[in-house]
Design a protein around this motif. Sequence first.
Motif, PDB file in Angstrom:
ATOM      1  N   GLY A   1      66.238  50.153  54.549  1.00 33.30           N
ATOM      2  CA  GLY A   1      65.290  49.056  54.440  1.00 33.30           C
ATOM      3  C   GLY A   1      64.047  49.180  55.300  1.00 33.30           C
ATOM      4  N   MET A   2      63.913  50.288  56.047  1.00 31.84           N
ATOM      5  CA  MET A   2      62.753  50.471  56.930  1.00 31.84           C
ATOM      6  C   MET A   2      61.924  51.669  56.468  1.00 31.84           C
ATOM      7  SD  MET A   2      63.163  47.917  58.860  1.00 31.84           S
ATOM      8  CE  MET A   2      61.882  48.133  60.056  1.00 31.84           C
ATOM      9  N   LEU A   3      60.609  51.548  56.589  1.00 33.82           N
ATOM     10  CA  LEU A   3      59.689  52.614  56.215  1.00 33.82           C
ATOM     11  C   LEU A   3      59.790  53.762  57.211  1.00 33.82           C
ATOM     12  CD1 LEU A   3      57.391  53.394  54.243  1.00 33.82           C
ATOM     13  CD2 LEU A   3      55.798  52.377  55.887  1.00 33.82           C
ATOM     14  N   ILE A   4      60.060  54.982  56.708  1.00 35.55           N
ATOM     15  CA  ILE A   4      60.143  56.151  57.592  1.00 35.55           C
ATOM     16  C   ILE A   4      59.095  57.203  57.262  1.00 35.55           C
ATOM     17  CG2 ILE A   4      62.593  55.802  58.069  1.00 35.55           C
ATOM     18  CD1 ILE A   4      63.114  58.229  56.147  1.00 35.55           C
ATOM     19  N   GLY A   5      58.374  57.033  56.148  1.00 40.16           N
ATOM     20  CA  GLY A   5      57.341  57.983  55.767  1.00 40.16           C
ATOM     21  C   GLY A   5      56.548  57.436  54.604  1.00 40.16           C
ATOM     22  N   ALA A   6      55.339  57.949  54.431  1.00 36.17           N
ATOM     23  CA  ALA A   6      54.478  57.488  53.350  1.00 36.17           C
ATOM     24  C   ALA A   6      53.408  58.531  53.071  1.00 36.17           C
ATOM     25  CB  ALA A   6      53.829  56.155  53.727  1.00 36.17           C
ATOM     26  N   ASP A   7      52.903  58.518  51.842  1.00 31.99           N
ATOM     27  CA  ASP A   7      51.796  59.406  51.514  1.00 31.99           C
ATOM     28  C   ASP A   7      51.039  58.866  50.314  1.00 31.99           C
ATOM     29  OD1 ASP A   7      52.598  60.909  48.866  1.00 31.99           O
ATOM     30  OD2 ASP A   7      54.373  61.062  50.131  1.00 31.99           O
ATOM     31  N   LEU A   8      49.873  59.424  50.120  1.00 34.79           N
ATOM     32  CA  LEU A   8      49.027  59.123  48.973  1.00 34.79           C
ATOM     33  C   LEU A   8      48.764  60.463  48.310  1.00 34.79           C
ATOM     34  CD1 LEU A   8      47.549  56.534  47.924  1.00 34.79           C
ATOM     35  CD2 LEU A   8      45.502  57.460  48.996  1.00 34.79           C
ATOM     36  N   CYS A   9      48.968  60.548  47.006  1.00 33.68           N
ATOM     37  CA  CYS A   9      48.757  61.852  46.372  1.00 33.68           C
ATOM     38  C   CYS A   9      48.255  61.723  44.946  1.00 33.68           C
ATOM     39  CB  CYS A   9      50.042  62.678  46.413  1.00 33.68           C
ATOM     40  SG  CYS A   9      51.367  62.083  45.366  1.00 33.68           S
ATOM     41  N   ASP A  10      47.614  62.802  44.527  1.00 30.92           N
ATOM     42  CA  ASP A  10      47.249  63.009  43.136  1.00 30.92           C
ATOM     43  C   ASP A  10      48.071  64.222  42.715  1.00 30.92           C
ATOM     44  OD1 ASP A  10      46.227  63.854  40.714  1.00 30.92           O
ATOM     45  OD2 ASP A  10      44.134  63.688  41.306  1.00 30.92           O
ATOM     46  N   PRO A  11      49.087  64.022  41.899  1.00 27.69           N
ATOM     47  CA  PRO A  11      49.976  65.130  41.555  1.00 27.69           C
ATOM     48  C   PRO A  11      49.439  66.086  40.489  1.00 27.69           C
ATOM     49  CG  PRO A  11      50.745  63.109  40.529  1.00 27.69           C
ATOM     50  CD  PRO A  11      49.559  62.752  41.376  1.00 27.69           C
ATOM     51  N   SER A  12      48.200  65.896  40.048  1.00 29.16           N
ATOM     52  CA  SER A  12      47.662  66.764  38.998  1.00 29.16           C
ATOM     53  C   SER A  12      47.453  68.176  39.546  1.00 29.16           C
ATOM     54  CB  SER A  12      46.349  66.204  38.455  1.00 29.16           C
ATOM     55  OG  SER A  12      45.335  66.284  39.426  1.00 29.16           O
ATOM     56  N   ALA A  13      47.584  69.148  38.665  1.00 26.61           N
ATOM     57  CA  ALA A  13      47.463  70.547  39.070  1.00 26.61           C
ATOM     58  C   ALA A  13      46.025  70.919  39.421  1.00 26.61           C
ATOM     59  CB  ALA A  13      47.974  71.456  37.965  1.00 26.61           C
ATOM     60  N   ASP A  14      45.059  70.308  38.750  1.00 31.49           N
ATOM     61  CA  ASP A  14      43.660  70.689  38.944  1.00 31.49           C
ATOM     62  C   ASP A  14      43.062  70.134  40.234  1.00 31.49           C
ATOM     63  OD1 ASP A  14      43.752  72.024  36.544  1.00 31.49           O
ATOM     64  OD2 ASP A  14      42.948  70.337  35.401  1.00 31.49           O
ATOM     65  N   GLU A  15      43.188  68.835  40.440  1.00 36.90           N
ATOM     66  CA  GLU A  15      42.525  68.186  41.574  1.00 36.90           C
ATOM     67  C   GLU A  15      43.516  67.544  42.525  1.00 36.90           C
ATOM     68  OE1 GLU A  15      39.563  65.485  40.059  1.00 36.90           O
ATOM     69  OE2 GLU A  15      39.180  66.820  38.370  1.00 36.90           O
ATOM     70  N   GLY A  16      44.734  68.036  42.539  1.00 39.02           N
ATOM     71  CA  GLY A  16      45.790  67.404  43.312  1.00 39.02           C
ATOM     72  C   GLY A  16      45.538  67.410  44.808  1.00 39.02           C
ATOM     73  N   PHE A  17      46.095  66.421  45.477  1.00 38.67           N
ATOM     74  CA  PHE A  17      46.034  66.346  46.936  1.00 38.67           C
ATOM     75  C   PHE A  17      47.217  65.546  47.440  1.00 38.67           C
ATOM     76  CE2 PHE A  17      43.486  62.718  45.448  1.00 38.67           C
ATOM     77  CZ  PHE A  17      44.077  61.661  46.135  1.00 38.67           C
ATOM     78  N   LEU A  18      47.500  65.701  48.701  1.00 37.85           N
ATOM     79  CA  LEU A  18      48.539  64.939  49.383  1.00 37.85           C
ATOM     80  C   LEU A  18      47.996  64.634  50.765  1.00 37.85           C
ATOM     81  CD1 LEU A  18      51.544  63.927  49.381  1.00 37.85           C
ATOM     82  CD2 LEU A  18      52.104  66.099  50.454  1.00 37.85           C
ATOM     83  N   ILE A  19      47.810  63.346  51.057  1.00 37.93           N
ATOM     84  CA  ILE A  19      47.193  62.938  52.314  1.00 37.93           C
ATOM     85  C   ILE A  19      47.978  61.786  52.938  1.00 37.93           C
ATOM     86  CG2 ILE A  19      44.861  63.721  51.702  1.00 37.93           C
ATOM     87  CD1 ILE A  19      44.191  60.841  50.887  1.00 37.93           C
ATOM     88  N   PRO A  20      47.723  61.522  54.218  1.00 34.44           N
ATOM     89  CA  PRO A  20      48.385  60.373  54.849  1.00 34.44           C
ATOM     90  C   PRO A  20      47.971  59.075  54.165  1.00 34.44           C
ATOM     91  CG  PRO A  20      47.353  61.768  56.512  1.00 34.44           C
ATOM     92  CD  PRO A  20      46.898  62.264  55.176  1.00 34.44           C
ATOM     93  N   LEU A  21      48.885  58.161  54.153  1.00 28.84           N
ATOM     94  CA  LEU A  21      48.603  56.835  53.618  1.00 28.84           C
ATOM     95  C   LEU A  21      47.894  56.087  54.725  1.00 28.84           C
ATOM     96  CD1 LEU A  21      49.223  54.913  51.221  1.00 28.84           C
ATOM     97  CD2 LEU A  21      51.216  54.186  52.507  1.00 28.84           C
ATOM     98  N   GLY A  22      46.594  55.851  54.527  1.00 31.05           N
ATOM     99  CA  GLY A  22      45.834  55.228  55.589  1.00 31.05           C
ATOM    100  C   GLY A  22      45.079  54.018  55.111  1.00 31.05           C
ATOM    101  N   GLU A  23      44.665  53.242  56.064  1.00 31.82           N
ATOM    102  CA  GLU A  23      43.939  52.032  55.737  1.00 31.82           C
ATOM    103  C   GLU A  23      42.663  52.375  55.000  1.00 31.82           C
ATOM    104  OE1 GLU A  23      42.679  48.036  58.144  1.00 31.82           O
ATOM    105  OE2 GLU A  23      44.152  49.397  58.981  1.00 31.82           O
ATOM    106  N   ASN A  24      42.543  51.877  53.763  1.00 33.27           N
ATOM    107  CA  ASN A  24      41.373  52.110  52.901  1.00 33.27           C
ATOM    108  C   ASN A  24      41.038  53.581  52.781  1.00 33.27           C
ATOM    109  OD1 ASN A  24      40.928  49.363  52.362  1.00 33.27           O
ATOM    110  ND2 ASN A  24      39.977  49.135  54.354  1.00 33.27           N
ATOM    111  N   ASN A  25      42.045  54.407  52.660  1.00 30.53           N
ATOM    112  CA  ASN A  25      41.910  55.845  52.542  1.00 30.53           C
ATOM    113  C   ASN A  25      41.274  56.214  51.189  1.00 30.53           C
ATOM    114  OD1 ASN A  25      42.238  58.271  53.770  1.00 30.53           O
ATOM    115  ND2 ASN A  25      44.444  58.339  53.579  1.00 30.53           N
ATOM    116  N   GLY A  26      40.014  55.910  51.024  1.00 33.11           N
ATOM    117  CA  GLY A  26      39.331  56.201  49.771  1.00 33.11           C
ATOM    118  C   GLY A  26      39.451  55.101  48.743  1.00 33.11           C
ATOM    119  N   ALA A  27      40.131  54.013  49.086  1.00 29.03           N
ATOM    120  CA  ALA A  27      40.290  52.916  48.137  1.00 29.03           C
ATOM    121  C   ALA A  27      38.943  52.241  47.933  1.00 29.03           C
ATOM    122  CB  ALA A  27      41.327  51.903  48.633  1.00 29.03           C
ATOM    123  N   SER A  28      38.666  51.898  46.714  1.00 30.15           N
ATOM    124  CA  SER A  28      37.430  51.175  46.430  1.00 30.15           C
ATOM    125  C   SER A  28      37.794  49.843  45.811  1.00 30.15           C
ATOM    126  CB  SER A  28      36.548  51.987  45.469  1.00 30.15           C
ATOM    127  OG  SER A  28      37.227  52.220  44.255  1.00 30.15           O
ATOM    128  N   GLY A  29      37.033  48.849  46.098  1.00 31.40           N
ATOM    129  CA  GLY A  29      37.331  47.579  45.461  1.00 31.40           C
ATOM    130  C   GLY A  29      37.266  46.516  46.405  1.00 31.40           C
TER     131      GLY A  29
END
Length: 158
Positions: free
Chosen positions: A130-158
């Motif tokens: 029930g407790m958070l032990i890890g997190a990430d933000l990713c684009d799993p696509s083969a062309d432009e994929g990335f895996l980065i830390p889940l951070g405050e407003n990490n590229g979020a728009s809106g």
Amino acid sequence: MQMITFKLKPKQLFGIILALTGVIVIAVTFISNHPGEKANAVAQVSCKTEEERRAYLTGLGYELSDEEKSRQITIPEEFNEIYENYNDIQKQQGFDLETYKGRTAVLYTFGVTNYQDNERVIADLMVLDGMLIGADLCDPSADEGFLIPLGENNGASG
């Protein structure tokens, strides 16, 4: 030369020993509970319910798709290079998966709808007991994929 002598009664000696023992126990407890300062220490985050998980992610500025997916994962006993790199990302956020080697956790995945103009981005929350032990933000696509830390407003728009 002067000599100073003390004559203690057994009850007084016992009291002094008891007081010193108490001070030592308190010092050892404090030191063991504060092994060192972490630069990116993360407060424990409860992720027992979908509402708590969604609230955590939306609190970081992410807008989420309706569906939550989950699957069980086992954190390997021995990390290969890929898992070492993944754990480095976790350490940047104050998490460390070394502690959980061999344990089974649940990976919750949400679609992120406001990450720049990229509709393939997902947020992963790794939860154990029930407790958070890890997190990430990713684009799993083969062309432009990335895996980065889940951070405050990490590229979020809106």
